[in-house]
Design an enzyme around this catalytic site. Structure first.
Site, PDB file in Angstrom:
ATOM      1  N   SER A 121       0.842  -1.187   0.000  1.00  0.00           N
ATOM      2  CA  SER A 121       0.000   0.000   0.000  1.00  0.00           C
ATOM      3  C   SER A 121       0.882   1.243   0.000  1.00  0.00           C
ATOM      4  O   SER A 121       1.974   1.244   0.560  1.00  0.00           O
ATOM      5  CB  SER A 121      -0.911   0.006   1.235  1.00  0.00           C
ATOM      6  OG  SER A 121      -1.748   1.146   1.241  1.00  0.00           O
ATOM      7  N   LYS A 173      -3.839  -7.468   3.194  1.00  0.00           N
ATOM      8  CA  LYS A 173      -4.025  -6.339   2.261  1.00  0.00           C
ATOM      9  C   LYS A 173      -5.471  -6.280   1.771  1.00  0.00           C
ATOM     10  O   LYS A 173      -6.033  -5.184   1.577  1.00  0.00           O
ATOM     11  CB  LYS A 173      -3.067  -6.486   1.073  1.00  0.00           C
ATOM     12  CG  LYS A 173      -3.199  -5.397  -0.004  1.00  0.00           C
ATOM     13  CD  LYS A 173      -2.984  -4.007   0.563  1.00  0.00           C
ATOM     14  CE  LYS A 173      -2.670  -2.966  -0.501  1.00  0.00           C
ATOM     15  NZ  LYS A 173      -3.613  -2.880  -1.605  1.00  0.00           N
ATOM     16  N   HIS A 176      -7.382  -4.700   4.501  1.00  0.00           N
ATOM     17  CA  HIS A 176      -6.965  -3.295   4.489  1.00  0.00           C
ATOM     18  C   HIS A 176      -7.767  -2.510   3.457  1.00  0.00           C
ATOM     19  O   HIS A 176      -8.288  -1.422   3.739  1.00  0.00           O
ATOM     20  CB  HIS A 176      -5.463  -3.235   4.174  1.00  0.00           C
ATOM     21  CG  HIS A 176      -4.934  -1.899   3.754  1.00  0.00           C
ATOM     22  ND1 HIS A 176      -5.122  -1.384   2.482  1.00  0.00           N
ATOM     23  CD2 HIS A 176      -4.196  -0.982   4.415  1.00  0.00           C
ATOM     24  CE1 HIS A 176      -4.530  -0.208   2.394  1.00  0.00           C
ATOM     25  NE2 HIS A 176      -3.974   0.069   3.550  1.00  0.00           N
ATOM     26  N   ASN A 177      -7.910  -3.062   2.260  1.00  0.00           N
ATOM     27  CA  ASN A 177      -8.635  -2.347   1.211  1.00  0.00           C
ATOM     28  C   ASN A 177     -10.126  -2.282   1.492  1.00  0.00           C
ATOM     29  O   ASN A 177     -10.795  -1.304   1.148  1.00  0.00           O
ATOM     30  CB  ASN A 177      -8.372  -3.002  -0.143  1.00  0.00           C
ATOM     31  CG  ASN A 177      -7.052  -2.557  -0.743  1.00  0.00           C
ATOM     32  OD1 ASN A 177      -6.116  -2.242  -0.016  1.00  0.00           O
ATOM     33  ND2 ASN A 177      -6.962  -2.545  -2.056  1.00  0.00           N
ATOM     34  N   GLU A 180     -10.508   0.514   3.794  1.00  0.00           N
ATOM     35  CA  GLU A 180     -10.317   1.737   3.005  1.00  0.00           C
ATOM     36  C   GLU A 180     -11.618   2.135   2.292  1.00  0.00           C
ATOM     37  O   GLU A 180     -11.980   3.319   2.270  1.00  0.00           O
ATOM     38  CB  GLU A 180      -9.205   1.490   1.985  1.00  0.00           C
ATOM     39  CG  GLU A 180      -8.904   2.607   1.019  1.00  0.00           C
ATOM     40  CD  GLU A 180      -7.882   2.167  -0.005  1.00  0.00           C
ATOM     41  OE1 GLU A 180      -8.248   2.085  -1.192  1.00  0.00           O
ATOM     42  OE2 GLU A 180      -6.732   1.876   0.383  1.00  0.00           O
TER      43      GLU A 180
END
Length: 303
Positions: A121, A173, A176-177, A180
């Site tokens: 990221s 990840k 994480h997205n 987001e």
């Protein structure tokens, strides 16, 4: 350290530059010859095919792949498996599905190759700010790669870490997205509410600047939002069409598989789908149903 960097898109080139600044030796490869020449100009050594990588690097070789997820990554990893030797290391720094990474790790292990998946990221700001790196793979191999991660991260001891075995990096990840997506949607909705309150004449850029300091909702995303509002609060040149990279979908699917309620991430993903509709058939049908059962007004298109 020395390593091959395969895939010289904008992010790949930025990573190459940061690694070169950290005094790593880079062998750069891309299907686009112009990109390879640009990397050479920046200080990397160019490769014209994957076979060059084997000849230009000493064992154990390290190949970091930064190509689009899916078929492109699958092909590159398969081709590398035929070119590299036992003990060499392949890193996938793209946005692959973690299930593919688990499978690929097992496949490469059978061939005597080590596989490390790195959820990366930082986007276009990684060159100057450093990248957040979520690393999956064998601990001993990850430890061996530490100088590379320390050069790419915001600091040697910040912004990166070994999170688990193969697949774990891309899994983290993915989550994480998903987070987001939810954060971005909340900011977007909040600013739209304020924009709609026209009688107050609110300056949205001013408010973003106020929130950036001391507020519990301050964040880097808010910093970037403030920058955008400073340029044009009306966003007059922007179409309200929002793409998704796929990781939000995977996060929602995983939540369902694990029986974990994730309504915010799910709704933020669906909001992106709504943004792509020029006309909503569902909204039309809702209007018709209200008219049929209650006689409510229906707006007709101008002829």
């Amino acid at each position: 350290m020395e390593l091959a960097l395969i895939g010289l898109g904008r992010m790949g080139m930025n990573m190459a530059t940061r690694l070169l600044q950290g005094n790593h030796r880079i062998v750069a490869y891309d299907l686009n010859e112009t990109a390879v020449k640009a990397a050479e100009k920046a200080g990397a050594e160019g490769a014209r095919n994957l076979g060059d990588i084997r000849g230009k690097l000493s064992a154990p070789r390290i190949a970091w792949v930064m190509v689009p997820s899916g078929d492109s990554t699958e092909k590159i990893l398969s081709d590398l498996a035929e070119v590299l030797e036992k003990g060499d290391i392949i890193i996938d720094g793209g946005n692959s599905n973690y299930k593919d990474s688990v499978r690929r790790g097992a496949m490469l292990k059978e061939k005597g190759l080590h596989f490390v998946d790195v959820g990366t990221s930082g986007g276009i700001w990684g060159l100057t700010q450093g990248y957040s790196l979520m690393v999956g793979g064998e601990k001993g191999v990850v430890d061996q790669l530490r100088p590379i991660f320390e050069s790419l991260a915001p600091a040697a001891d910040k912004g990166w870490g070994h999170v688990g075995p193969s697949g774990a990096g891309h899994f983290v990840k993915m989550v994480h997205n998903g987070i987001e997506y939810g954060l971005m949607q909340a900011y977007a909705e909040g600013f739209e509410i304020m924009k709609a309150k026209q009688e107050f004449g609110l300056d949205l850029h001013q408010i973003a600047e106020i929130w950036r300091y001391g507020s519990v909702v301050r964040s880097w995303l808010l910093d970037l939002t403030s920058d955008a509002l400073a340029e044009d609060q009306a966003l007059s040149a922007i179409e309200g069409w929002v793409a998704d990279s796929g990781e939000g979908r995977w996060a929602v699917a995983e939540a369902m598989e694990l029986d974990v309620p994730a309504p915010i991430i799910t709704l933020s993903l669906l909001a992106r789908f709504v943004s792509r509709q020029k006309e909503s058939y569902a909204a039309k049908l809702l209007a018709v149903m209200r008219n049929k059962f209650g006689g409510h007004d229906v707006k007709k298109k101008d002829k």
